[in-house]
Design an enzyme around this catalytic site. Structure first.
Site, short mmCIF file in Angstrom:
data_model
loop_
_atom_site.label_atom_id
_atom_site.label_comp_id
_atom_site.label_asym_id
_atom_site.label_seq_id
_atom_site.Cartn_x
_atom_site.Cartn_y
_atom_site.Cartn_z
N GLY A 193 0.67 -1.30 -0.19
CA GLY A 193 0.04 0.06 0.02
C GLY A 193 0.85 1.29 -0.01
O GLY A 193 2.06 1.35 0.03
N ALA B 63 -5.51 -2.02 5.76
CA ALA B 63 -6.68 -1.56 6.15
C ALA B 63 -7.43 -1.30 5.03
O ALA B 63 -7.08 -1.24 3.78
CB ALA B 63 -6.45 -0.17 6.90
N THR C 282 -6.17 6.66 12.31
CA THR C 282 -6.57 7.79 11.34
C THR C 282 -7.06 8.93 12.44
O THR C 282 -7.79 8.80 13.17
CB THR C 282 -7.62 7.60 10.20
OG1 THR C 282 -7.99 8.70 9.89
CG2 THR C 282 -9.03 7.05 10.97
N ASP C 283 -7.08 10.22 11.69
CA ASP C 283 -7.46 11.48 12.24
C ASP C 283 -9.11 11.50 12.09
O ASP C 283 -9.81 12.17 12.74
CB ASP C 283 -7.01 12.85 11.78
CG ASP C 283 -7.25 13.03 10.11
OD1 ASP C 283 -7.61 11.81 9.32
OD2 ASP C 283 -7.32 13.88 9.55
N TYR D 26 -15.75 4.59 8.35
CA TYR D 26 -14.43 4.41 8.44
C TYR D 26 -13.91 4.68 9.58
O TYR D 26 -13.32 3.82 10.36
CB TYR D 26 -13.80 5.00 7.13
CG TYR D 26 -12.26 5.20 7.29
CD1 TYR D 26 -11.52 4.11 7.03
CD2 TYR D 26 -11.69 6.60 7.39
CE1 TYR D 26 -10.25 4.39 7.08
CE2 TYR D 26 -10.50 6.74 7.46
CZ TYR D 26 -9.44 5.44 7.45
OH TYR D 26 -8.14 5.77 7.37
N LYS E 154 -11.96 2.47 12.35
CA LYS E 154 -10.79 2.63 12.93
C LYS E 154 -10.48 2.73 14.42
O LYS E 154 -9.71 2.23 15.10
CB LYS E 154 -10.11 3.78 12.05
CG LYS E 154 -10.05 3.58 10.58
CD LYS E 154 -8.82 2.54 10.15
CE LYS E 154 -7.48 2.74 10.47
NZ LYS E 154 -6.44 1.69 10.05
N1 LIG Z 1 -4.23 7.28 2.62
C1 LIG Z 1 -4.50 8.04 3.79
O1 LIG Z 1 -4.78 9.10 3.68
C2 LIG Z 1 -4.82 7.75 5.01
C3 LIG Z 1 -4.85 8.83 5.99
C4 LIG Z 1 -5.12 8.56 7.38
C5 LIG Z 1 -4.57 7.27 8.03
N2 LIG Z 1 -4.32 6.22 7.11
C6 LIG Z 1 -4.10 4.87 7.56
O2 LIG Z 1 -2.86 4.42 7.07
C7 LIG Z 1 -2.80 3.09 7.04
C8 LIG Z 1 -2.37 2.82 5.63
O3 LIG Z 1 -3.15 3.40 4.54
P1 LIG Z 1 -2.61 3.54 2.89
O4 LIG Z 1 -3.15 4.72 2.28
O5 LIG Z 1 -1.41 2.74 2.89
O6 LIG Z 1 -3.41 1.96 2.53
P2 LIG Z 1 -3.51 1.41 0.99
O7 LIG Z 1 -2.67 2.13 -0.01
O8 LIG Z 1 -5.00 1.32 0.45
O9 LIG Z 1 -3.08 -0.02 1.39
C9 LIG Z 1 -3.67 -0.92 2.00
C10 LIG Z 1 -2.93 -2.08 2.07
O10 LIG Z 1 -3.84 -3.12 2.77
C11 LIG Z 1 -3.61 -4.28 2.33
N3 LIG Z 1 -4.73 -5.26 2.24
C12 LIG Z 1 -6.13 -5.20 1.81
N4 LIG Z 1 -6.84 -6.03 2.11
C13 LIG Z 1 -6.14 -7.02 2.71
C14 LIG Z 1 -6.14 -8.32 3.11
N5 LIG Z 1 -7.49 -8.92 3.14
N6 LIG Z 1 -5.29 -9.14 3.66
C15 LIG Z 1 -4.06 -8.39 3.84
N7 LIG Z 1 -3.82 -6.98 3.45
C16 LIG Z 1 -4.75 -6.40 2.97
C17 LIG Z 1 -3.38 -4.03 0.90
O11 LIG Z 1 -2.97 -5.01 0.21
P3 LIG Z 1 -2.93 -5.22 -1.67
O12 LIG Z 1 -2.64 -4.03 -1.90
O13 LIG Z 1 -1.73 -6.14 -1.81
O14 LIG Z 1 -4.37 -5.76 -1.82
C18 LIG Z 1 -2.36 -2.94 0.98
O15 LIG Z 1 -1.13 -3.32 1.20
C19 LIG Z 1 -4.39 2.42 7.24
O16 LIG Z 1 -4.37 1.95 8.47
C20 LIG Z 1 -5.17 3.79 6.95
O17 LIG Z 1 -6.49 3.57 7.60
C21 LIG Z 1 -4.27 6.46 5.72
#
Ligand SMILES: NC(=O)c1ccc[n+]([C@@H]2O[C@H](COP(=O)([O-])OP(=O)(O)OC[C@H]3O[C@@H](n4cnc5c(N)ncnc54)[C@H](OP(=O)(O)O)[C@@H]3O)[C@@H](O)[C@H]2O)c1
Length: 306
Positions: free
Chosen positions: A11, A69, A110-111, A133, A137
């Protein structure tokens, strides 16, 4: 050898974290992915509690970082069972398995656990999520703290960083519309000017997580809830203006003063980073510098521009 398991290494955040940790001498990284396995990743579906147990048993990491996530608010709204399975139940099974082996668990939150009405938010401010969401979380945070004393929650705001697809981050997802507005027949693109965000660069978060892991490696693990945030407030309109400047596009952008999202989103969830800053942890790359790095590595090919 200090071994770290990165769950969700395919991710947006997971990739930046693996890049950061792989540079550490004497550290070993085991990375997992789900639908996007790579040559250096282990396939793991974190909804499968037995597979999670076997993975942790086999790899025996010293620390485990949960970056997997379901983070898309609209998907969580329409599929709360999936949101629960990934954002709550899987956190519990990963933290339980890690604790049985004496490993420290860092879970990313997350915020959006806050309602956005009274910023800035401290780590112990009262959460009040507005959407599915944020609720999932928050439950995930509780699942972690109920499952282990050897764990920590790191809350983060809107993330951006090196991408493999424009849609991966809510920052870069604006690029196609910005470019379309700059094309010869382009119409002005309306951009949300209501919600205030603090875009945070994934390599900076990876640096913060590495510093947290170092403390654990030295027997001084951080517990409870911590927060990390960039310090440049921006609405999406302002982000779009800065993206257009970086892309050198003559975009036609109009600020949209009221929210138009189908899923309710908070106004301003500014996260105070005091706890980590007091520990000497942190790094902030300025938005204009960081976004140019992102765009240089993934250039806009003019897909919809004239
Ligand atoms: N993105 C933001 O703006 C943001 C903001 C605040 C907090 N966060 C938090 O930061 C964290 C990382 O977010 P991100 O943006 O990096 O997310 P992302 O790009 O959507 O990546 C999600 C990851 O989860 C994996 N995943 C999905 N379903 C799965 C399953 N069933 N089993 C195992 N792995 C699975 C995906 O694997 P595949 O891709 O290989 O399927 C991918 O590696 C999360 O906790 C999110 O809530 C994100």
């Amino acid at each position: 050898m200090f071994k770290v398991a990165v769950i969700g290494a395919s991710g947006l955040l997971g990739r930046a974290l693996v890049d950061e940790l792989a540079q550490q001498a004497g550290w070993q990284v085991v990375a997992t992915a789900f639908s996007r396995p790579g040559p250096n990743t282990v396939a793991l579906d974190i909804r499968d509690a037995r597979a999670v147990e076997q993975f942790v048993e086999r790899e025996a990491p010293d620390a485990l970082v949960i970056a997997a996530a379901e983070r898309r608010p609209d998907v969580c709204e329409h599929n709360p069972a999936l949101a629960r399975a990934l954002n709550v139940d899987a956190v519990r099974s990963l933290a339980t398995a890690a604790t049985l082996r004496g490993a420290w668990t860092l879970s990313i939150s997350t915020d959006y656990v806050f309602d956005g009405t009274h910023p800035p938010y401290q780590h112990d401010s009262a959460p009040a999520p507005l959407n599915a969401y944020g609720r999932s979380k928050l439950e995930g945070e509780r699942a972690l703290t109920e499952s282990t004393d050897l764990g920590c929650v790191l809350r983060l705001p809107l993330l951006y960083g090196p991408i493999v697809d424009w849609a991966e981050s809510a920052v870069t997802s604006l690029v196609p519309a910005i470019a379309a507005s700059a094309s010869r027949e382009g119409k002005a693109a309306a951009m949300d000017a209501w919600a205030i965000r603090y875009p945070t660069f994934t390599p900076d978060v990876a640096f913060v997580i590495r510093q947290m892991l170092e403390r654990h490696a030295h027997g001084d693990a951080i517990g409870g809830i911590v927060q990390w945030s960039g310090d440049e407030p921006m609405n999406k309109y302002e982000i779009a203006v800065r993206l257009a400047e970086a892309l050198q596009l003559d975009a036609q952008l109009t600020p949209q003063p009221t929210p138009t999202d189908a899923t309710p989103r908070p106004h301003n969830c500014h996260l105070a980073s005091d706890r980590l800053e007091a520990l000497g942890i942190g790094r902030r790359t300025s938005f204009d510098v960081a976004i140019r790095q992102v765009l240089a590595a993934f250039p806009w090919q003019g897909e919809t521009a004239a």
